[in-house]
Design an enzyme around this catalytic site. Structure first.
Site, short mmCIF file in Angstrom:
data_model
loop_
_atom_site.label_atom_id
_atom_site.label_comp_id
_atom_site.label_asym_id
_atom_site.label_seq_id
_atom_site.Cartn_x
_atom_site.Cartn_y
_atom_site.Cartn_z
N CYS A 183 35.09 3.57 -16.66
CA CYS A 183 34.92 2.81 -17.99
C CYS A 183 35.01 1.34 -18.04
CB CYS A 183 35.70 3.52 -18.92
SG CYS A 183 35.58 5.40 -19.21
N CYS A 218 31.33 4.71 -21.02
CA CYS A 218 32.51 4.69 -21.73
C CYS A 218 33.04 3.12 -21.80
CB CYS A 218 33.56 5.65 -21.29
SG CYS A 218 33.80 5.50 -19.36
#
Ligand code: NFD
Length: 266
Positions: A90, A172
């Site tokens: 992420c 993300c």
């Protein structure tokens, strides 16, 4: 009479020899082409541990073998993508459009900072390859295949659409997108970034989208470009948007100077 017979025999022999050579040559050529994409697939796949490369190859072939090469839908690659799920990092996810070389020059050197679809298992196996199947044939071909724009549902384009959708679904955190200032429409509605990836980024999984507008000499557009308004309109309103104009040499510097902190590259 005898003389004619001998001439006939010689001619027949030559024709047979030419036919055998042609058949052998064709089948050898076919095997070699087959081998090339198959061996590239396996050697790239085997660099990643813990994957059943034979299973992935079988799923890959199942999507397009023995099919009209202009009629391979995006969903044909779903089972392949499902067998090699993305493991997102992420803090590092990078998207790109029109900036393939500059992005990959950077990510090759700064794996600590950025990660692209082409760094995932399937993305790295199939990047830069061309392939297709043909009706009534059990092989994967690498020549005589439709080009990217020859028909919409060609296997290469369908694979990248399918992989890009899954990659964007897995996104993300803070994501980066490198767009090109060398075109008049850096956010091109026809591109996969615009038509597939952007709309699949979802808050709160994704918190921000940071566009890096890569500016070469004589750039045609920057962060004020009208197409970026469309990007903002298409983006989930709960994802924070930013755009920064960055000279290409600055991006290159980030790659060549590993001491630069990831957050200070531009
Ligand atoms: P692009 P994008 N003719 O630079 N992704 O936004 C031929 F021959 O416009 C990765 O569409 O960016 N090839 C890959 C073409 C491919 C043509 C697609 C064309 N007219 C999508 N147009 C990949 N690794 O190959 C496009 N292409 C091919 C994912 C050509 O190979 C990545 O995650 C070009 O380099 C990235 O975030 C490539 O498509 C975004 O979608 C990309 O065209 C880039 O797709």
């Amino acid at each position: 009479m005898v003389w004619y017979k001998r001439k006939e025999n010689i001619a027949g022999g030559i024709i047979a020899a030419v036919a055998v050579t042609l058949i052998l040559g064709l089948s050898l050529g076919l095997t070699r082409r087959q081998k090339t994409i198959k061996s590239t697939f396996f050697s790239r796949c085997e660099k990643f541990k813990e994957h059943d490369c034979q299973k992935l190859w079988d799923l890959f072939e199942k999507a397009h073998v023995n099919k009209d090469p202009c009629n391979v839908p995006v969903e044909a690659y779903d089972p392949l993508i499902a067998a090699a799920p993305f493991i997102p990092d992420c803090k590092k996810m990078m998207f790109w459009s029109g900036t393939k070389d500059v992005v990959h020059d950077l990510t090759a050197k700064r794996k600590d900072c950025y990660f692209t679809l082409e760094d995932t298992l399937l993305g790295s196996i199939l990047d830069g390859l061309m392939w297709c199947g043909k009706n009534g044939k059990d092989d994967t071909f690498t020549t005589g295949c439709p080009g990217w724009s020859d028909c919409e549902n060609n296997p290469v384009r369908s694979f990248w659409k399918c992989a890009s959708a899954a990659y964007a679904d897995a996104a993300c955190g803070d994501v980066t997108a490198m767009l090109s200032g060398s075109t008049t429409t850096p956010f091109d509605p026809e591109s996969i970034f615009a038509s597939i990836e952007v709309t699949r980024l979802k808050a709160p999984r994704v918190s921000s989208l940071n566009v890096v507008m890569v500016l070469q000499m004589n750039a045609k557009s920057d962060c004020t470009n009208a197409s970026l308004k469309n990007l903002q309109n298409q983006l989930d309103p709960n994802i924070t948007y930013s755009c920064k104009d960055v000279a290409e040499h600055r991006v290159e510097q980030c790659g060549s100077q590993p001491q630069i902190m990831c957050g200070s590259c531009w």
